[in-house]
Design a protein around this motif. Sequence first.
Motif, PDB file in Angstrom:
ATOM      1  N   GLY A  69       0.793  -1.324  -0.018  1.00  0.00           N
ATOM      2  CA  GLY A  69      -0.036  -0.050   0.121  1.00  0.00           C
ATOM      3  C   GLY A  69       0.800   1.337  -0.019  1.00  0.00           C
ATOM      4  O   GLY A  69       0.455   2.146   0.237  1.00  0.00           O
ATOM      5  N   GLY A  70       2.011   1.110  -0.478  1.00  0.00           N
ATOM      6  CA  GLY A  70       3.114   2.336  -0.477  1.00  0.00           C
ATOM      7  C   GLY A  70       3.076   3.193   1.040  1.00  0.00           C
ATOM      8  O   GLY A  70       3.117   4.181   1.127  1.00  0.00           O
ATOM      9  N   GLN A  71       3.057   2.313   2.268  1.00  0.00           N
ATOM     10  CA  GLN A  71       2.958   2.820   3.458  1.00  0.00           C
ATOM     11  C   GLN A  71       4.424   3.173   4.320  1.00  0.00           C
ATOM     12  O   GLN A  71       4.394   3.528   5.128  1.00  0.00           O
ATOM     13  CB  GLN A  71       2.079   1.940   4.298  1.00  0.00           C
ATOM     14  N   GLU A  72       5.443   3.066   3.270  1.00  0.00           N
ATOM     15  CA  GLU A  72       6.673   3.478   3.733  1.00  0.00           C
ATOM     16  C   GLU A  72       7.267   4.230   2.492  1.00  0.00           C
ATOM     17  O   GLU A  72       8.385   3.948   1.906  1.00  0.00           O
ATOM     18  CB  GLU A  72       7.645   2.351   4.164  1.00  0.00           C
ATOM     19  N   PRO A  73       6.838   5.548   2.190  1.00  0.00           N
ATOM     20  CA  PRO A  73       7.287   6.317   1.287  1.00  0.00           C
ATOM     21  C   PRO A  73       8.480   7.037   1.370  1.00  0.00           C
ATOM     22  O   PRO A  73       9.132   7.464   0.537  1.00  0.00           O
ATOM     23  CB  PRO A  73       6.142   7.186   0.797  1.00  0.00           C
ATOM     24  N   GLY A  74       8.706   7.450   2.590  1.00  0.00           N
ATOM     25  CA  GLY A  74      10.041   8.380   3.000  1.00  0.00           C
ATOM     26  C   GLY A  74      11.345   7.589   2.530  1.00  0.00           C
ATOM     27  O   GLY A  74      11.731   6.320   2.144  1.00  0.00           O
ATOM     28  N   SER A  75      12.287   8.577   2.605  1.00  0.00           N
ATOM     29  CA  SER A  75      13.690   8.216   2.708  1.00  0.00           C
ATOM     30  C   SER A  75      14.245   7.507   3.846  1.00  0.00           C
ATOM     31  O   SER A  75      13.521   7.530   4.949  1.00  0.00           O
ATOM     32  CB  SER A  75      14.524   9.495   2.398  1.00  0.00           C
ATOM     33  N   GLU A  76      15.489   7.018   3.737  1.00  0.00           N
ATOM     34  CA  GLU A  76      15.722   6.496   4.998  1.00  0.00           C
ATOM     35  C   GLU A  76      16.226   7.467   6.104  1.00  0.00           C
ATOM     36  O   GLU A  76      15.488   7.138   7.299  1.00  0.00           O
ATOM     37  CB  GLU A  76      17.378   5.850   4.679  1.00  0.00           C
ATOM     38  N   GLU A  77      16.323   8.607   5.839  1.00  0.00           N
ATOM     39  CA  GLU A  77      16.677   9.825   6.958  1.00  0.00           C
ATOM     40  C   GLU A  77      15.166  10.003   7.359  1.00  0.00           C
ATOM     41  O   GLU A  77      14.845  10.270   8.667  1.00  0.00           O
ATOM     42  CB  GLU A  77      17.057  10.860   6.214  1.00  0.00           C
ATOM     43  N   GLN A  78      14.197  10.108   6.670  1.00  0.00           N
ATOM     44  CA  GLN A  78      12.859  10.436   7.121  1.00  0.00           C
ATOM     45  C   GLN A  78      12.347   9.279   7.938  1.00  0.00           C
ATOM     46  O   GLN A  78      11.725   9.460   8.883  1.00  0.00           O
ATOM     47  CB  GLN A  78      12.031  10.776   5.601  1.00  0.00           C
ATOM     48  N   ILE A  79      12.561   7.954   7.449  1.00  0.00           N
ATOM     49  CA  ILE A  79      12.146   6.745   8.511  1.00  0.00           C
ATOM     50  C   ILE A  79      12.845   6.913   9.712  1.00  0.00           C
ATOM     51  O   ILE A  79      12.185   6.853  10.632  1.00  0.00           O
ATOM     52  CB  ILE A  79      12.339   5.484   7.485  1.00  0.00           C
ATOM     53  N   GLN A  80      14.117   7.094   9.628  1.00  0.00           N
ATOM     54  CA  GLN A  80      14.677   7.347  11.020  1.00  0.00           C
ATOM     55  C   GLN A  80      14.081   8.352  11.866  1.00  0.00           C
ATOM     56  O   GLN A  80      13.986   7.901  13.255  1.00  0.00           O
ATOM     57  CB  GLN A  80      16.246   7.440  10.652  1.00  0.00           C
ATOM     58  N   GLN A  81      14.000   9.592  11.318  1.00  0.00           N
ATOM     59  CA  GLN A  81      13.492  10.689  11.982  1.00  0.00           C
ATOM     60  C   GLN A  81      12.054  10.474  12.788  1.00  0.00           C
ATOM     61  O   GLN A  81      11.733  10.547  13.907  1.00  0.00           O
ATOM     62  CB  GLN A  81      13.552  11.614  11.175  1.00  0.00           C
ATOM     63  N   PHE A  82      11.303   9.398  11.878  1.00  0.00           N
ATOM     64  CA  PHE A  82       9.855   9.143  12.243  1.00  0.00           C
ATOM     65  C   PHE A  82      10.035   8.405  13.325  1.00  0.00           C
ATOM     66  O   PHE A  82       9.203   8.511  14.395  1.00  0.00           O
ATOM     67  CB  PHE A  82       9.024   8.567  11.076  1.00  0.00           C
ATOM     68  N   CYS A  83      10.854   7.410  13.235  1.00  0.00           N
ATOM     69  CA  CYS A  83      10.919   6.183  14.460  1.00  0.00           C
ATOM     70  C   CYS A  83      11.547   7.038  15.609  1.00  0.00           C
ATOM     71  O   CYS A  83      10.864   6.677  16.889  1.00  0.00           O
ATOM     72  CB  CYS A  83      11.558   5.201  14.022  1.00  0.00           C
ATOM     73  N   ASP A  84      12.583   7.889  15.537  1.00  0.00           N
ATOM     74  CA  ASP A  84      13.061   8.524  16.635  1.00  0.00           C
ATOM     75  C   ASP A  84      11.901   9.303  17.316  1.00  0.00           C
ATOM     76  O   ASP A  84      11.985   9.495  18.632  1.00  0.00           O
ATOM     77  CB  ASP A  84      14.285   9.472  16.176  1.00  0.00           C
ATOM     78  N   LEU A  85      11.405  10.378  16.681  1.00  0.00           N
ATOM     79  CA  LEU A  85      10.491  11.275  17.040  1.00  0.00           C
ATOM     80  C   LEU A  85       9.230  10.573  17.863  1.00  0.00           C
ATOM     81  O   LEU A  85       8.843  11.021  18.820  1.00  0.00           O
ATOM     82  CB  LEU A  85       9.924  12.357  16.175  1.00  0.00           C
ATOM     83  N   ASN A  86       8.634   9.580  16.852  1.00  0.00           N
ATOM     84  CA  ASN A  86       7.229   8.893  17.637  1.00  0.00           C
ATOM     85  C   ASN A  86       7.196   7.864  18.481  1.00  0.00           C
ATOM     86  O   ASN A  86       6.448   7.860  19.124  1.00  0.00           O
ATOM     87  CB  ASN A  86       6.361   8.712  16.276  1.00  0.00           C
ATOM     88  N   TYR A  87       8.336   7.170  18.217  1.00  0.00           N
ATOM     89  CA  TYR A  87       8.522   5.994  19.049  1.00  0.00           C
ATOM     90  C   TYR A  87       9.719   5.690  19.906  1.00  0.00           C
ATOM     91  O   TYR A  87       9.933   4.782  20.618  1.00  0.00           O
ATOM     92  CB  TYR A  87       8.304   4.660  18.181  1.00  0.00           C
ATOM     93  N   GLN A  88      10.556   6.590  19.632  1.00  0.00           N
ATOM     94  CA  GLN A  88      11.959   6.520  20.451  1.00  0.00           C
ATOM     95  C   GLN A  88      12.620   5.280  20.287  1.00  0.00           C
ATOM     96  O   GLN A  88      13.128   4.826  21.049  1.00  0.00           O
ATOM     97  CB  GLN A  88      11.846   7.011  21.706  1.00  0.00           C
ATOM     98  N   THR A  89      12.728   4.705  19.179  1.00  0.00           N
ATOM     99  CA  THR A  89      12.941   3.373  19.013  1.00  0.00           C
ATOM    100  C   THR A  89      14.679   3.502  19.152  1.00  0.00           C
ATOM    101  O   THR A  89      15.332   4.299  18.835  1.00  0.00           O
ATOM    102  CB  THR A  89      12.826   2.814  17.376  1.00  0.00           C
ATOM    103  N   SER A  90      15.141   2.416  19.770  1.00  0.00           N
ATOM    104  CA  SER A  90      16.472   2.071  20.027  1.00  0.00           C
ATOM    105  C   SER A  90      16.897   0.803  19.337  1.00  0.00           C
ATOM    106  O   SER A  90      18.325   0.527  19.451  1.00  0.00           O
ATOM    107  CB  SER A  90      17.117   2.191  21.445  1.00  0.00           C
ATOM    108  N   PHE A  91      16.158   0.025  18.871  1.00  0.00           N
ATOM    109  CA  PHE A  91      16.805  -1.090  18.259  1.00  0.00           C
ATOM    110  C   PHE A  91      17.052  -0.685  16.793  1.00  0.00           C
ATOM    111  O   PHE A  91      16.517   0.339  16.213  1.00  0.00           O
ATOM    112  CB  PHE A  91      15.563  -2.262  18.195  1.00  0.00           C
ATOM    113  N   PRO A  92      17.811  -1.548  16.134  1.00  0.00           N
ATOM    114  CA  PRO A  92      18.615  -1.289  14.627  1.00  0.00           C
ATOM    115  C   PRO A  92      17.316  -1.099  13.511  1.00  0.00           C
ATOM    116  O   PRO A  92      16.594  -2.219  13.711  1.00  0.00           O
ATOM    117  CB  PRO A  92      19.583  -2.191  14.515  1.00  0.00           C
TER     118      PRO A  92
END
Length: 165
Positions: A69-92
């Motif tokens: 469904g095209g649900q991950e359209p962003g660049s790697e940088e955008q994906i990393q930022q999304f995970c950091d900001l919204n879920y504070q992910t620390s896993f790789p």
Amino acid sequence: MTESLYDFEVEKIDGNKQSMADFSNKVLLIVNTASKCGFTPQYEGLEQLYRDYRDKGLEILAFPCNQFGGQEPGSEEQIQQFCDLNYQTSFPLFKKVDVNGDQAEPLYNYLKDKARGVLGSKSIKWNFTKFLVDKQGNVVRRYGSTTKPDEIRQDIEALIAGESI
């Protein structure tokens, strides 16, 4: 021919290479993720599992994928930022990959061969499909998108303790 999960090399979200052998003697939960999916809130549960068990030998490996469904359209940088900001992910987090088709990440072809889906299907049906791997690198179970991370907790605990599931 690849003999083991540990023979693979994958690309981290920052572009650096990572040998899967770096994860030997760890329990692995490998997940194809997406930032704009109904299952995206599972990032929270994945992070909680990681915080609870990383010191006991769990690694969660997230592979963003835009095939559903095209649900991950962003660049790697955008994906990393999304995970950091919204879920504070620390896993790789790893580079965005395909999990099905001719361009599928070779690691995912291996996982699908070792743990088939419903009715023996190899293809992954949607985002947040999870593969659980024991400390010896054996793919022991596949979970569908609807399986919440917390529902896998008992299986993770068993594998960490060296038990089979």
